[in-house]
Design a protein around this motif. Sequence first.
Motif, PDB file in Angstrom:
ATOM      1  N   UNK A  63     -14.628 -23.302  14.396  1.00  0.00           N
ATOM      2  CA  UNK A  63     -14.961 -24.599  15.260  1.00  0.00           C
ATOM      3  C   UNK A  63     -13.919 -25.647  15.292  1.00  0.00           C
ATOM      4  N   UNK A  64     -12.725 -25.125  14.536  1.00  0.00           N
ATOM      5  CA  UNK A  64     -11.659 -26.108  14.413  1.00  0.00           C
ATOM      6  C   UNK A  64     -10.414 -25.377  13.646  1.00  0.00           C
ATOM      7  N   UNK A  65      -9.132 -26.087  14.062  1.00  0.00           N
ATOM      8  CA  UNK A  65      -8.069 -25.461  13.347  1.00  0.00           C
ATOM      9  C   UNK A  65      -7.302 -26.640  12.829  1.00  0.00           C
ATOM     10  N   UNK A  66      -7.091 -26.933  11.639  1.00  0.00           N
ATOM     11  CA  UNK A  66      -6.442 -28.125  11.172  1.00  0.00           C
ATOM     12  C   UNK A  66      -4.937 -27.798  10.568  1.00  0.00           C
ATOM     13  N   UNK A  67      -4.048 -28.614  10.504  1.00  0.00           N
ATOM     14  CA  UNK A  67      -2.990 -28.335  10.139  1.00  0.00           C
ATOM     15  C   UNK A  67      -2.342 -29.602   9.278  1.00  0.00           C
ATOM     16  N   UNK A  68      -1.821 -29.213   8.097  1.00  0.00           N
ATOM     17  CA  UNK A  68      -1.415 -30.287   7.267  1.00  0.00           C
ATOM     18  C   UNK A  68      -0.026 -30.899   7.497  1.00  0.00           C
ATOM     19  N   UNK A  69       0.820 -30.189   8.330  1.00  0.00           N
ATOM     20  CA  UNK A  69       1.980 -30.992   8.506  1.00  0.00           C
ATOM     21  C   UNK A  69       2.726 -30.136   9.550  1.00  0.00           C
ATOM     22  N   UNK A  70       3.894 -30.980  10.129  1.00  0.00           N
ATOM     23  CA  UNK A  70       4.532 -30.335  11.247  1.00  0.00           C
ATOM     24  C   UNK A  70       5.637 -29.374  10.928  1.00  0.00           C
ATOM     25  N   UNK A  71       5.935 -28.843   9.886  1.00  0.00           N
ATOM     26  CA  UNK A  71       6.972 -28.022   9.339  1.00  0.00           C
ATOM     27  C   UNK A  71       6.905 -26.514   9.963  1.00  0.00           C
ATOM     28  N   UNK A  72       7.694 -26.007  10.467  1.00  0.00           N
ATOM     29  CA  UNK A  72       7.614 -24.584  11.392  1.00  0.00           C
ATOM     30  C   UNK A  72       6.812 -23.644  10.678  1.00  0.00           C
ATOM     31  N   UNK A  73       7.137 -23.399   9.412  1.00  0.00           N
ATOM     32  CA  UNK A  73       6.564 -22.382   8.638  1.00  0.00           C
ATOM     33  C   UNK A  73       4.892 -22.439   8.498  1.00  0.00           C
ATOM     34  N   UNK A  74       4.366 -23.645   8.851  1.00  0.00           N
ATOM     35  CA  UNK A  74       2.872 -23.912   8.759  1.00  0.00           C
ATOM     36  C   UNK A  74       2.142 -23.874  10.230  1.00  0.00           C
ATOM     37  N   UNK A  75       2.819 -23.544  11.239  1.00  0.00           N
ATOM     38  CA  UNK A  75       2.319 -23.626  12.456  1.00  0.00           C
ATOM     39  C   UNK A  75       2.743 -22.403  13.464  1.00  0.00           C
ATOM     40  N   UNK A  76       3.487 -21.139  12.786  1.00  0.00           N
ATOM     41  CA  UNK A  76       3.865 -20.324  13.623  1.00  0.00           C
ATOM     42  C   UNK A  76       2.872 -19.294  14.224  1.00  0.00           C
ATOM     43  N   UNK A  77       1.765 -19.237  13.693  1.00  0.00           N
ATOM     44  CA  UNK A  77       0.598 -18.593  14.319  1.00  0.00           C
ATOM     45  C   UNK A  77      -0.403 -19.375  14.940  1.00  0.00           C
ATOM     46  N   UNK A  78       0.037 -20.763  15.269  1.00  0.00           N
ATOM     47  CA  UNK A  78      -0.921 -21.830  15.766  1.00  0.00           C
ATOM     48  C   UNK A  78      -1.251 -21.634  17.269  1.00  0.00           C
ATOM     49  N   UNK A  79      -0.178 -21.306  17.802  1.00  0.00           N
ATOM     50  CA  UNK A  79      -0.497 -21.141  19.466  1.00  0.00           C
ATOM     51  C   UNK A  79      -1.274 -19.767  19.565  1.00  0.00           C
ATOM     52  N   UNK A  80      -1.224 -18.898  18.950  1.00  0.00           N
ATOM     53  CA  UNK A  80      -1.937 -17.651  18.974  1.00  0.00           C
ATOM     54  C   UNK A  80      -3.320 -17.772  18.485  1.00  0.00           C
ATOM     55  N   UNK A  81      -3.696 -18.627  17.379  1.00  0.00           N
ATOM     56  CA  UNK A  81      -4.973 -18.949  16.883  1.00  0.00           C
ATOM     57  C   UNK A  81      -5.638 -19.793  17.970  1.00  0.00           C
ATOM     58  N   UNK A  82      -4.883 -20.750  18.800  1.00  0.00           N
ATOM     59  CA  UNK A  82      -5.557 -21.566  19.480  1.00  0.00           C
ATOM     60  C   UNK A  82      -5.797 -20.859  20.957  1.00  0.00           C
ATOM     61  N   UNK A  83      -5.037 -19.855  21.432  1.00  0.00           N
ATOM     62  CA  UNK A  83      -5.449 -18.911  22.294  1.00  0.00           C
ATOM     63  C   UNK A  83      -6.572 -18.177  22.031  1.00  0.00           C
ATOM     64  N   UNK A  84      -6.740 -17.794  20.891  1.00  0.00           N
ATOM     65  CA  UNK A  84      -7.727 -16.756  20.351  1.00  0.00           C
ATOM     66  C   UNK A  84      -9.083 -17.406  20.655  1.00  0.00           C
ATOM     67  N   UNK A  85      -8.995 -18.486  20.161  1.00  0.00           N
ATOM     68  CA  UNK A  85     -10.266 -19.410  19.499  1.00  0.00           C
ATOM     69  C   UNK A  85     -10.570 -20.590  20.519  1.00  0.00           C
ATOM     70  N   UNK A  86      -9.760 -21.218  21.086  1.00  0.00           N
ATOM     71  CA  UNK A  86     -10.018 -22.250  22.132  1.00  0.00           C
ATOM     72  C   UNK A  86     -10.853 -23.274  21.326  1.00  0.00           C
ATOM     73  N   UNK A  87     -10.606 -23.854  20.260  1.00  0.00           N
ATOM     74  CA  UNK A  87     -11.202 -24.902  19.586  1.00  0.00           C
ATOM     75  C   UNK A  87     -10.419 -26.110  19.548  1.00  0.00           C
ATOM     76  N   UNK A  88     -11.108 -27.229  18.991  1.00  0.00           N
ATOM     77  CA  UNK A  88     -10.292 -28.417  18.845  1.00  0.00           C
ATOM     78  C   UNK A  88      -9.229 -28.291  17.429  1.00  0.00           C
TER      79      UNK A  88
END
Length: 217
Positions: A63-88
């Motif tokens: 139901x959600x995806x939380x990120x701790x901070x902006x650095x590249x190594x923590x968000x490399x799969x974020x766009x794919x995760x959002x496309x897969x789950x379409x959650x806040x």
Amino acid sequence: MSELLLNDVTIRSVSVSEMHNNVYLVTERASGKQLIIDAADNMPAIQELIDSAASDGPAPQVIGIATTHEHWDHVRALSEAVATYKVPTYAGSDDVAGIGKESGVQISDGLNHGDQIIVGDVHLEAIHLRGHTPGSIAYALRDSSGVQVIFSGDSLFPGGVGNTWKDPERFESLINDVSERIFEKFPDETHVLPGHGGSTTVGNERPHLDEWRQRGW
């Protein structure tokens, strides 16, 4: 993969990438509602983590995806995760722009200190820890068993606070926030689950705060 089973939640994690980033999955056991924390890399591994939690609740659902901070190594799969789950999506307000730049994802819910993410009947509190990045957020969860867990991102590790690149002002900001917002607020038994590597507890790290201040990192 590792697992922490509490009264209200099951917390699973997997280490991904050459940076050994930790991806966490919090599942509320009563409902099966799930929160991903740091979709760092390797979406197949994240999907395997989610699949491993199929029995952690009656109807598992991200139901959600939380990120701790902006650095590249923590968000490399974020766009794919959002496309897969379409959650806040959630992250610190001061890192929203940086996350957008690094991942292409526009965070839907920018968080400030004290804000909460609700996962079923479980609340995760945002703890703003300034220094590693401007908007670094740790997420704190209190289980009905009394156990507390902090997902600390790259702001607190076994053996010290996060990297502030030898900048005295950034180090002072981070060590002060960690001292005041974690060590003065949470008991020794609190689990600390960082963005890389192994876990620790508040009690294990508390005796070393003065040492960290003196060394300046």
